[in-house]
Scaffold this active site. Structure first.
Site, PDB file in Angstrom:
ATOM      1  CB  CYS A 199      -0.980  -0.047   1.166  1.00  0.00           C
ATOM      2  SG  CYS A 199      -2.379   1.076   0.971  1.00  0.00           S
ATOM      3  CG  HIS A 242      -3.691  -3.558   3.565  1.00  0.00           C
ATOM      4  ND1 HIS A 242      -2.510  -3.196   4.168  1.00  0.00           N
ATOM      5  CD2 HIS A 242      -4.228  -2.414   3.055  1.00  0.00           C
ATOM      6  CE1 HIS A 242      -2.334  -1.888   4.030  1.00  0.00           C
ATOM      7  NE2 HIS A 242      -3.355  -1.397   3.361  1.00  0.00           N
TER       8      HIS A 242
END
Length: 503
Positions: free
Chosen positions: A326, A439
């Site tokens: 991310c 994630h």
């Protein structure tokens, strides 16, 4: 309702334990926390964002996480500022004062959500936050006694004896409550006890006489491999000095988010996971991971200022594997653009330049569950990862564009349970640097084992045997172990009396 004398006394784990106990006893049970402040979040099947504490509590209750279990999530972005997420969607950024004034508007929403949970379940286990004795916040409270009043809920107060001063903290908390609040407290729990219970018992009796509330359990100190916010925060401050075959360095960003991504890595035998921060050298690990961030530009500037950025680049030259997740993926690129100042007053910052990608911040936040397969890549030119199925969730404000010659890392096949034809992430030609928005990608044990075994083979060491169970199965065992420890050390008959209104 489970309240505590302070943060980190064990409210989240005890809430999870009660959820599993009630589930084992045949009840439909659901966790609830009106307001959570955390950088670790989760995306539901509907693409809504919620705190991870209620996710593991839902897992303990053997139900799917739903955003109504945590309708308000505060994600700190800077000192005294936070992104306010209401029912899974971004409401806006607020200062502490602005949010304090805004809170009364949320009470009717909380009442409606709680009533919905109450009518569709046998038991709702509510978790408080911090301490109910924050007298300066009492008038606008919606998470401790304010929530107990909304739900008309009895309260169990938890104290942490491992820190010392448990009797003073319990007595002081009770004395600072108003009489109407004090009458809600039906029992006291002592958590994290080590030692001889007989030595403690006289103190318990004296406390009961002072506050006229029974102590209904003393929970022994025990470590559990559960993604509890407090234990994860503690691990960020620790440095592991144990000898191991494989060393993984995770960069401890000031605004690190979703460090639950590394739970499985920390469980792998022979793997040493260290969180590297200011005034610490990365050294020569086998792998570096740059995690997610709630303030990507600010954290990238931090890496540059403290010298960690330069050190990462130097370690890269040795062929060490580097991964970004991310915000960490965004940092690995050539530059990050923020023309609308979504995250920072600065419009542009140079990245680490290890991946030929560029990120442009946008005001619309992406929150989605995804699944797919890793493309036909070789990490470190040796580790075959192609075809491994992965799933996870995205939480980000930016869009990242790959350069003309760089390849994506993952083929996305499903987004929010609908088929798609998309790609995620990037990987360099040598397979030494890769990034992804997913994630939870390291929750896939097949991928983790491939990487660890590849690193072992690179060092000429024997590989590890494949596990026969998933991360979900490992967690489920821990929830049952947690429930067993709590059940054996708490007066469950009295708990059920509280539920029946007889206490």
């Amino acid at each position: 309702m489970v309240q505590g004398t302070a943060s980190s006394v064990g409210k989240s784990l005890l809430t999870a334990a009660l959820c599993r106990i009630f589930n084992e006893d045949g009840y439909r049970v659901v966790p609830f926390k009106s307001q959570n402040m955390a950088l670790n979040s989760f995306v539901t099947e509907e693409g809504l964002e919620m705190g991870r504490a209620q996710v593991f509590q839902a897992e303990a209750a053997r139900i799917k996480p739903q955003v109504k279990m945590n309708p308000i999530l505060l994600k700190p972005t800077a000192d005294s500022h936070a992104q306010v997420i209401i029912q899974g969607a971004v409401h806006g950024n607020m200062t502490a004062q602005e949010y304090h004034q805004f809170k009364p508007q949320l009470k009717s929403m909380l009442r409606d959500i709680y009533l919905d949970l109450e009518t569709s379940n046998d038991i709702v286990v509510i978790e408080g936050a911090g301490s109910p004795a924050e007298i300066n916040l009492r008038d606008q409270d919606i998470v401790n006694m304010g929530m107990a009043e909304i739900a008309d809920s009895p309260v169990i107060l938890v104290g942490d004896i491992d820190r010392g001063g448990v009797f003073a903290s319990l007595y002081g908390t009770i004395m600072l409550l108003e009489e109407s609040e004090r009458s809600r407290v039906k029992g006291i729990l002592i958590n994290k006890f080590r030692g001889d219970l007989k030595i403690l018992e006289p103190g318990l009796k004296m406390l009961e006489e002072l506050i006229n509330i029974p102590v209904i359990g003393v929970i022994p100190y025990e470590r559990f491999d559960i993604e509890d916010e407090d234990s994860l925060s503690d691990r960020l401050q620790q440095k592991n000095h144990q000898e191991s075959d494989i060393s993984i360095a995770i960069i401890r960003l000031p605004h690190i988010s979703n460090f639950t991504d590394f739970h499985l890595l920390e469980q792998m035998e022979g793997v040493n996971v260290n969180y590297i921060g200011r005034n610490q050298s990365i050294g020569r690990p086998d792998m570096i991971i740059i995690p997610g961030s709630k303030n990507t530009i600010g954290d990238l500037k931090y890496l540059q200022e403290v010298g960690l950025a330069a050190e990462i680049i130097e370690v890269h030259k040795t062929g060490t594997m580097i991964c970004g997740i991310c915000g960490g993926y965004q940092m690995l690129g050539n530059r990050i653009l923020d023309p609308n100042h979504v995250e920072s007053p600065e419009g542009e910052i140079q990245g680490l330049g290890l991946l030929d990608v560029e990120t442009n911040f946008e005001s619309e936040k992406v929150t989605t569950q995804v699944s797919g397969k890793i493309l036909d890549h070789k990490l470190l030119e040796e580790i075959e990862c192609g075809g491994i199925e992965v799933k996870g969730y995205e939480i980000h404000m930016g869009r990242t564009l790959r350069g003309a010659t760089i390849k994506p890392f993952v083929k996305i096949e499903e987004r929010l349970s609908k088929p798609v034809d998309d790609f995620d992430g990037a990987i360099n030609e040598a397979g030494t640097v890769f990034g992804t928005y997913l994630h939870g990608i390291f929750d896939e044990i097949s991928l983790v084992e491939k990487i660890i075994n590849g690193l072992l083979m690179k060092k000429g060491l024997p590989t590890i045997q494949q596990r026969n169970c998933s991360l979900e199965e490992l967690k489920d065992r821990e929830y049952s172990r947690l429930a067993k420890v709590v059940r054996e050390n708490i007066d469950m008959k009295y708990i059920y009396k509280i539920l029946e209104g007889e206490a």
